[in-house]
Design a protein around this motif. Structure first.
Motif, short mmCIF file in Angstrom:
data_model
loop_
_atom_site.label_atom_id
_atom_site.label_comp_id
_atom_site.label_asym_id
_atom_site.label_seq_id
_atom_site.Cartn_x
_atom_site.Cartn_y
_atom_site.Cartn_z
N THR A 34 0.87 -1.13 -0.19
CA THR A 34 0.13 0.03 0.05
C THR A 34 1.00 1.10 -0.11
N GLN A 35 1.99 1.16 0.95
CA GLN A 35 2.91 2.55 0.88
C GLN A 35 3.41 2.72 -0.58
N ALA A 36 3.95 1.70 -1.25
CA ALA A 36 4.32 1.64 -2.19
C ALA A 36 3.57 2.08 -3.41
N THR A 37 2.42 1.58 -3.54
CA THR A 37 1.46 2.05 -4.45
C THR A 37 1.09 3.59 -4.42
N ASP A 38 0.75 4.03 -3.18
CA ASP A 38 0.76 5.36 -2.86
C ASP A 38 1.59 6.27 -3.44
N ALA A 42 1.72 9.16 -6.39
CA ALA A 42 1.92 10.39 -6.19
C ALA A 42 3.39 10.92 -6.90
N ARG A 43 4.36 10.15 -6.79
CA ARG A 43 5.65 10.35 -7.36
C ARG A 43 6.14 9.75 -8.46
N GLU A 44 5.42 8.66 -9.05
CA GLU A 44 5.93 7.87 -10.08
C GLU A 44 7.21 7.21 -10.11
N LEU A 45 8.06 7.76 -9.12
CA LEU A 45 9.71 7.07 -9.03
C LEU A 45 9.83 6.93 -7.67
N ILE A 46 10.06 5.94 -7.01
CA ILE A 46 10.45 5.93 -5.70
C ILE A 46 11.73 4.82 -5.69
N LYS A 85 6.56 3.70 -12.08
CA LYS A 85 5.10 3.36 -12.34
C LYS A 85 4.47 4.72 -12.96
N ARG A 86 4.13 4.81 -13.94
CA ARG A 86 3.57 5.86 -14.65
C ARG A 86 1.94 6.42 -14.21
N ASN A 87 1.94 7.63 -13.87
CA ASN A 87 0.60 7.93 -13.18
C ASN A 87 -0.12 8.37 -14.58
N GLU A 88 -1.33 7.59 -15.02
CA GLU A 88 -2.11 7.62 -16.13
C GLU A 88 -2.84 9.09 -15.95
N ASP A 89 -3.28 9.42 -14.88
CA ASP A 89 -4.30 10.71 -14.60
C ASP A 89 -3.46 12.03 -14.65
#
Length: 101
Positions: A34-38, A42-46, A85-89
């Motif tokens: 959940t932390q990673a997904t959120d 928000a950031r696309e790169l973690i 992960k690219r944020n599509e929105d």
């Protein structure tokens, strides 16, 4: 799937970001996912780190989290890993275009 040029671009961006995900002993829990997904939304790169007391290698952790979050593993070096992960929105990062075959 990322191209080598896109992966290199993301590695460059990852140099300046802080490590926000820590994986210690025990399993990769739903809380970590959940932390990673959120964070990815928000950031696309973690950037994450696998602590020494973990039963998994950093490559295994990066692969498991990426699979569950539907993200790409950009890099794994030592105990650290980078996911994208690219944020599509609302995309934040603009990747270099992939060459057409």
């Amino acid at each position: 799937m990322l191209t080598s040029k896109q992966r290199a671009y993301l590695r460059g961006l990852a140099n300046s970001i802080e490590t926000i995900l820590m994986v210690g002993k025990g399993e990769i829990t739903d809380n970590i996912i959940t932390q990673a997904t959120d964070a990815l939304k928000a950031r696309e790169l973690i950037k994450g780190k696998v602590l020494e007391n973990s039963a998994y290698s950093s490559k295994e952790v990066a692969s498991m989290i990426a699979e569950k979050c539907k993200a790409d593993v950009v890099q794994v070096i030592g105990s650290k890993f980078v996911l994208y992960k690219r944020n599509e929105d609302k995309p934040v990062i603009v990747l270099p275009k992939a060459k057409k075959k």
